[in-house]
Enzyme design. Structure first.
Site, PDB file in Angstrom:
ATOM      1  N   PHE A  43       1.187   5.231   0.759  1.00  0.00           N
ATOM      2  CA  PHE A  43       0.611   6.265   1.610  1.00  0.00           C
ATOM      3  C   PHE A  43       1.219   7.612   1.227  1.00  0.00           C
ATOM      4  O   PHE A  43       2.383   7.691   0.812  1.00  0.00           O
ATOM      5  CB  PHE A  43       0.907   5.982   3.088  1.00  0.00           C
TER       6      PHE A  43
ATOM      7  N   THR B 244       0.854  -1.187   0.000  1.00  0.00           N
ATOM      8  CA  THR B 244       0.000   0.000   0.000  1.00  0.00           C
ATOM      9  C   THR B 244       0.888   1.235   0.000  1.00  0.00           C
ATOM     10  O   THR B 244       1.894   1.286   0.698  1.00  0.00           O
ATOM     11  CB  THR B 244      -0.938   0.020   1.217  1.00  0.00           C
TER      12      THR B 244
END
Length: 363
Positions: free
Chosen positions: A265, A263
């Site tokens: 960010f 992921t």
């Protein structure tokens, strides 16, 4: 057995001497950081102490100089913590993140800012934006895309109405584990809690191992871990931080369907970031509703040989069936080639909003 070729006592004495020298040098660095703070404050009472481009340059330099045996990322992580502790002496950094405590977003915040940063959990992505806008936090950390499930639309939508700038990025490898409490009857698990994104990232594993278990979506993996503490027939999908925080046991590790599951960010703040030498820029572009609009938008990038790394569309707030484009590309808005490209894009677009230029993630 052959005799030990090296005297262990001599080696231990050498390690003690090295540790003493490391301690002296870290203390010297911390003292230097305090002096930097004094100089900055004397020049400007509202001086900014955290410099993303400077930290990225330091970490890249350390990784380039590292000769082992520790790998470069591990060495950079050690220096990240030294810099985090020294920065806390200058001015503690307050970082808002998508909570609650124990989420992957908090893990990303600590990876980027170090353990000495003060992390503040928020209940929703738009609350992270508001906390930073209000000045209650210096920076915010929000998820923007997952390699398996794609973009986080709430984050993109928040940028459309916000004045916040992107000042950095961090990519986190996401490992999901199946967690239970000490009172869970593992042969009777009939309910599994997790965030909807985590269920999607572990779908095949769950279908193979717990096809009959009820999958209950909750607001975060940390919340899933908290719920498991009170039930004897349930489990949670969450990461290492949540497992440690709530004292849960792993009965299956790394259950994500794709081993490269990651992921990305974004770090949001108020200030623009100078060039670091290896940067990205993010834009929001609204095009006029006409044939060939996407081609007109992308053609200047191709002609100026600027590398696009992401292109997403979202519905515009200005009318039905109008869309805006979220674009990431390699380069910084202060580079002449980027300036020339953006001038052309502005002539073709209805609106261009630069979300920020920032160092590419180092760790």
């Amino acid at each position: 057995m052959s005799e030990t070729p090296v005297n262990l006592d001599e080696l231990r004495n050498r390690i003690d001497a090295i540790d003493t020298e490391i301690l002296r040098l870290i203390s010297e660095r911390a003292t230097c950081a305090q002096t930097v703070a004094q100089v900055k404050t004397a020049e400007d009472p509202h001086a900014v102490f955290y410099r993303p481009e400077r930290e990225a340059q330091v970490l890249r330099r350390i990784m380039a100089l590292n000769a082992g045996p520790l790998d470069s990322e591990e060495m950079a992580r050690l220096f990240r913590e030294i810099m985090s502790a020294c920065l806390a002496l200058e001015q503690p950094v307050k970082v808002a993140y998508l909570g609650p405590e124990g989420t992957f977003t908090q893990q990303a915040a600590l990876k980027h800012f170090g353990e000495s940063a003060k992390s503040l959990p928020m209940a929703a992505i738009d609350e992270v934006f508001r906390e930073v806008e209000a000045g209650a936090a210096n920076y915010g950390v929000v998820p923007v895309e997952n390699s398996t499930e794609g973009v986080v639309n709430h984050t993109l939508d928040s940028f459309m109405d916000s004045s916040m700038k992107i000042s950095g990025e961090v990519v986190l490898r996401i490992h999901h584990h199946l967690l239970v409490s000490s009172t869970t009857r593992q042969d009777k698990i009939s309910r599994i809690y997790s965030h909807p994104q985590s269920f999607a990232q572990c779908r095949k594993w769950l279908d193979a191992h717990y096809p009959q278990a009820e999958r209950v979506p909750v607001s975060s993996n940390a919340e899933a871990a908290r719920l498991v503490k009170t039930e004897w027939h349930s489990a949670a999908i969450a990461g290492d931080m949540a497992a440690k925080l709530y004292g849960l046991d792993k009965i299956a590790e790394k259950i994500e369907d794709r081993p490269d599951n990651s992921t990305r960010f974004l770090i949001i703040g108020h200030e623009s970031v100078p060039m670091s030498g290896d940067d990205k820029t993010s834009l929001v572009v609204a095009m006029r509703n006409q044939p060939g609009a996407l081609h007109d938008l992308l053609e200047p990038f191709h002609r100026h040989q600027i590398d696009l790394t992401r292109l997403e569309t979202r519905p515009s707030r200005t009318g039905a069936w109008n869309y805006v484009f979220f674009i990431d590309f390699k380069g910084h808005i202060d580079q002449p080639v980027v300036v020339a490209m953006l001038e052309e894009v502005r002539l073709r677009a209805a609106e261009v909003k630069v979300l920020g230029s920032y160092p590419q993630g180092v760790l």
